[in-house]
Scaffold this motif. Sequence first.
Motif, PDB file in Angstrom:
ATOM      1  N   GLY A  10      47.551  67.702  62.612  1.00  0.00           N
ATOM      2  CA  GLY A  10      48.682  67.196  61.838  1.00  0.00           C
ATOM      3  C   GLY A  10      48.611  67.693  60.404  1.00  0.00           C
ATOM      4  O   GLY A  10      48.237  68.840  60.141  1.00  0.00           O
ATOM      5  N   SER A  11      48.937  66.822  59.455  1.00  0.00           N
ATOM      6  CA  SER A  11      48.935  67.210  58.041  1.00  0.00           C
ATOM      7  C   SER A  11      47.561  67.043  57.395  1.00  0.00           C
ATOM      8  O   SER A  11      47.392  67.315  56.214  1.00  0.00           O
ATOM      9  CB  SER A  11      49.941  66.357  57.269  1.00  0.00           C
ATOM     10  OG  SER A  11      49.502  65.014  57.224  1.00  0.00           O
ATOM     11  N   GLY A  12      46.608  66.575  58.160  1.00  0.00           N
ATOM     12  CA  GLY A  12      45.305  66.259  57.595  1.00  0.00           C
ATOM     13  C   GLY A  12      45.131  64.776  57.347  1.00  0.00           C
ATOM     14  O   GLY A  12      44.062  64.320  56.952  1.00  0.00           O
ATOM     15  N   GLU A  39      43.696  77.644  44.539  1.00  0.00           N
ATOM     16  CA  GLU A  39      44.962  76.911  44.507  1.00  0.00           C
ATOM     17  C   GLU A  39      45.120  75.992  45.708  1.00  0.00           C
ATOM     18  O   GLU A  39      45.780  74.960  45.626  1.00  0.00           O
ATOM     19  CB  GLU A  39      46.137  77.885  44.450  1.00  0.00           C
ATOM     20  CG  GLU A  39      46.317  78.571  43.093  1.00  0.00           C
ATOM     21  CD  GLU A  39      47.596  79.366  43.026  1.00  0.00           C
ATOM     22  OE1 GLU A  39      48.208  79.584  44.095  1.00  0.00           O
ATOM     23  OE2 GLU A  39      47.986  79.780  41.926  1.00  0.00           O
ATOM     24  N   LYS A  40      44.544  76.390  46.851  1.00  0.00           N
ATOM     25  CA  LYS A  40      44.688  75.606  48.078  1.00  0.00           C
ATOM     26  C   LYS A  40      43.385  74.917  48.461  1.00  0.00           C
ATOM     27  O   LYS A  40      43.153  74.621  49.629  1.00  0.00           O
ATOM     28  CB  LYS A  40      45.191  76.496  49.221  1.00  0.00           C
ATOM     29  CG  LYS A  40      46.598  77.047  48.985  1.00  0.00           C
ATOM     30  CD  LYS A  40      47.100  77.820  50.178  1.00  0.00           C
ATOM     31  CE  LYS A  40      48.525  78.322  49.957  1.00  0.00           C
ATOM     32  NZ  LYS A  40      49.042  79.066  51.125  1.00  0.00           N
ATOM     33  N   SER A  41      42.552  74.625  47.472  1.00  0.00           N
ATOM     34  CA  SER A  41      41.275  73.974  47.763  1.00  0.00           C
ATOM     35  C   SER A  41      41.476  72.591  48.366  1.00  0.00           C
ATOM     36  O   SER A  41      40.622  72.104  49.111  1.00  0.00           O
ATOM     37  CB  SER A  41      40.429  73.877  46.492  1.00  0.00           C
ATOM     38  OG  SER A  41      41.090  73.104  45.500  1.00  0.00           O
ATOM     39  N   ASP A  42      42.623  71.942  48.054  1.00  0.00           N
ATOM     40  CA  ASP A  42      42.906  70.630  48.641  1.00  0.00           C
ATOM     41  C   ASP A  42      42.904  70.694  50.162  1.00  0.00           C
ATOM     42  O   ASP A  42      42.484  69.737  50.828  1.00  0.00           O
ATOM     43  CB  ASP A  42      44.279  70.119  48.176  1.00  0.00           C
ATOM     44  CG  ASP A  42      44.277  69.704  46.715  1.00  0.00           C
ATOM     45  OD1 ASP A  42      43.198  69.680  46.109  1.00  0.00           O
ATOM     46  OD2 ASP A  42      45.364  69.398  46.190  1.00  0.00           O
ATOM     47  N   LEU A  43      43.405  71.798  50.723  1.00  0.00           N
ATOM     48  CA  LEU A  43      43.493  71.924  52.176  1.00  0.00           C
ATOM     49  C   LEU A  43      42.102  72.021  52.793  1.00  0.00           C
ATOM     50  O   LEU A  43      41.822  71.385  53.809  1.00  0.00           O
ATOM     51  CB  LEU A  43      44.321  73.155  52.544  1.00  0.00           C
ATOM     52  CG  LEU A  43      45.743  73.192  51.982  1.00  0.00           C
ATOM     53  CD1 LEU A  43      46.460  74.458  52.452  1.00  0.00           C
ATOM     54  CD2 LEU A  43      46.529  71.958  52.391  1.00  0.00           C
ATOM     55  N   ALA A  44      41.239  72.812  52.173  1.00  0.00           N
ATOM     56  CA  ALA A  44      39.853  72.898  52.664  1.00  0.00           C
ATOM     57  C   ALA A  44      39.152  71.553  52.498  1.00  0.00           C
ATOM     58  O   ALA A  44      38.371  71.141  53.365  1.00  0.00           O
ATOM     59  CB  ALA A  44      39.100  73.991  51.912  1.00  0.00           C
ATOM     60  N   ASP A  45      39.435  70.865  51.384  1.00  0.00           N
ATOM     61  CA  ASP A  45      38.803  69.567  51.145  1.00  0.00           C
ATOM     62  C   ASP A  45      39.217  68.551  52.205  1.00  0.00           C
ATOM     63  O   ASP A  45      38.408  67.708  52.618  1.00  0.00           O
ATOM     64  CB  ASP A  45      39.176  69.047  49.754  1.00  0.00           C
ATOM     65  CG  ASP A  45      38.512  69.854  48.638  1.00  0.00           C
ATOM     66  OD1 ASP A  45      37.574  70.610  48.935  1.00  0.00           O
ATOM     67  OD2 ASP A  45      38.959  69.728  47.482  1.00  0.00           O
ATOM     68  N   LEU A  46      40.484  68.610  52.642  1.00  0.00           N
ATOM     69  CA  LEU A  46      40.941  67.683  53.683  1.00  0.00           C
ATOM     70  C   LEU A  46      40.206  67.928  54.987  1.00  0.00           C
ATOM     71  O   LEU A  46      39.765  66.994  55.660  1.00  0.00           O
ATOM     72  CB  LEU A  46      42.455  67.831  53.890  1.00  0.00           C
ATOM     73  CG  LEU A  46      43.357  67.092  52.911  1.00  0.00           C
ATOM     74  CD1 LEU A  46      44.812  67.521  53.100  1.00  0.00           C
ATOM     75  CD2 LEU A  46      43.234  65.585  53.103  1.00  0.00           C
ATOM     76  N   GLY A 209      53.689  63.582  55.471  1.00  0.00           N
ATOM     77  CA  GLY A 209      52.555  62.884  56.063  1.00  0.00           C
ATOM     78  C   GLY A 209      51.377  62.723  55.142  1.00  0.00           C
ATOM     79  O   GLY A 209      50.420  62.031  55.470  1.00  0.00           O
ATOM     80  N   MET A 210      51.431  63.366  53.981  1.00  0.00           N
ATOM     81  CA  MET A 210      50.355  63.264  53.001  1.00  0.00           C
ATOM     82  C   MET A 210      50.721  62.215  51.941  1.00  0.00           C
ATOM     83  O   MET A 210      51.883  61.819  51.814  1.00  0.00           O
ATOM     84  CB  MET A 210      50.120  64.622  52.332  1.00  0.00           C
ATOM     85  CG  MET A 210      49.731  65.730  53.284  1.00  0.00           C
ATOM     86  SD  MET A 210      49.449  67.311  52.408  1.00  0.00           S
ATOM     87  CE  MET A 210      49.082  68.398  53.783  1.00  0.00           C
ATOM     88  N   PRO A 211      49.754  61.788  51.134  1.00  0.00           N
ATOM     89  CA  PRO A 211      50.050  60.782  50.109  1.00  0.00           C
ATOM     90  C   PRO A 211      51.118  61.228  49.113  1.00  0.00           C
ATOM     91  O   PRO A 211      51.884  60.404  48.609  1.00  0.00           O
ATOM     92  CB  PRO A 211      48.702  60.580  49.407  1.00  0.00           C
ATOM     93  CG  PRO A 211      47.682  60.945  50.444  1.00  0.00           C
ATOM     94  CD  PRO A 211      48.298  62.057  51.225  1.00  0.00           C
TER      95      PRO A 211
END
Length: 252
Positions: A10-12, A39-46, A209-211
């Motif tokens: 899903g969205s994480g 820039e997309k470190s949030d995605l890896a963090d999720l 689906g994310m905050p």
Amino acid sequence: MITLSLVGIGSGNPDHLTREAIRILESAEVILLPRKGAEKSDLADLRLMIAENILNGSPKIVEFDYPVRDANTPKYLDGVNTWHDALAAIWQKLISSHVSKEGSVALMVWGDPSLYDSTLRIADRLIARGMALNVNVVPGITSLQMLTAAHTIPLNTLGAPVLITTGRKLREDGWPEGVDTVAVMLDGECSFQHLDPSGVSIWWGAYVGMPQQVLIEGLLSEVGEDIVSTRAMARAESGWIMDIYVLRKSAN
């Protein structure tokens, strides 16, 4: 034979993980986790949060840098195929180095591996290169499902078809013939601006689906500019954006 599991997440949002997804991830010998730049470190963090905080097992996490697709390649599909070849080479090297001959490796896939995602095509490349792989797909909630749920709308009108396309195709080809509803993905240019907005409604969402979810709906002629400006501000604030929208022509 190595088992390669492509797991839709899903969205994480951890609430969107199915029990099957959790079970497969927990049982994996190795989880490959891509990094897509600062820039997309949030995605890896999720993904890392899911691996470290949601799973009860302790699979080995192997991170790798995502290759950048050359957007200047004259033919779009040539650039994509070259990019996929580069990804396949990385996967092959990592799997050969970190997974036992009869082990299992998993990748977390945003949404679902079947919908505008290339992990299955890259897996096919590995098999074509001679790797003995058993490919397993765990379905996930798609951004399209999350968008329609967030806006509380059905995807289709009564008894009518729906076409799922990309922003590039919408810009190049215009409104597809024979459908009143179009779902648009992978659109970094707000391609709805190229359409005649008369009688068209839009349901748009970013980070669905994310905050930080943002939703806008209404007549395209009235909310189109608001979507463009909101998208630009959200992307500037986060450094990245994932958005999707549904367009629908009213019956005349």
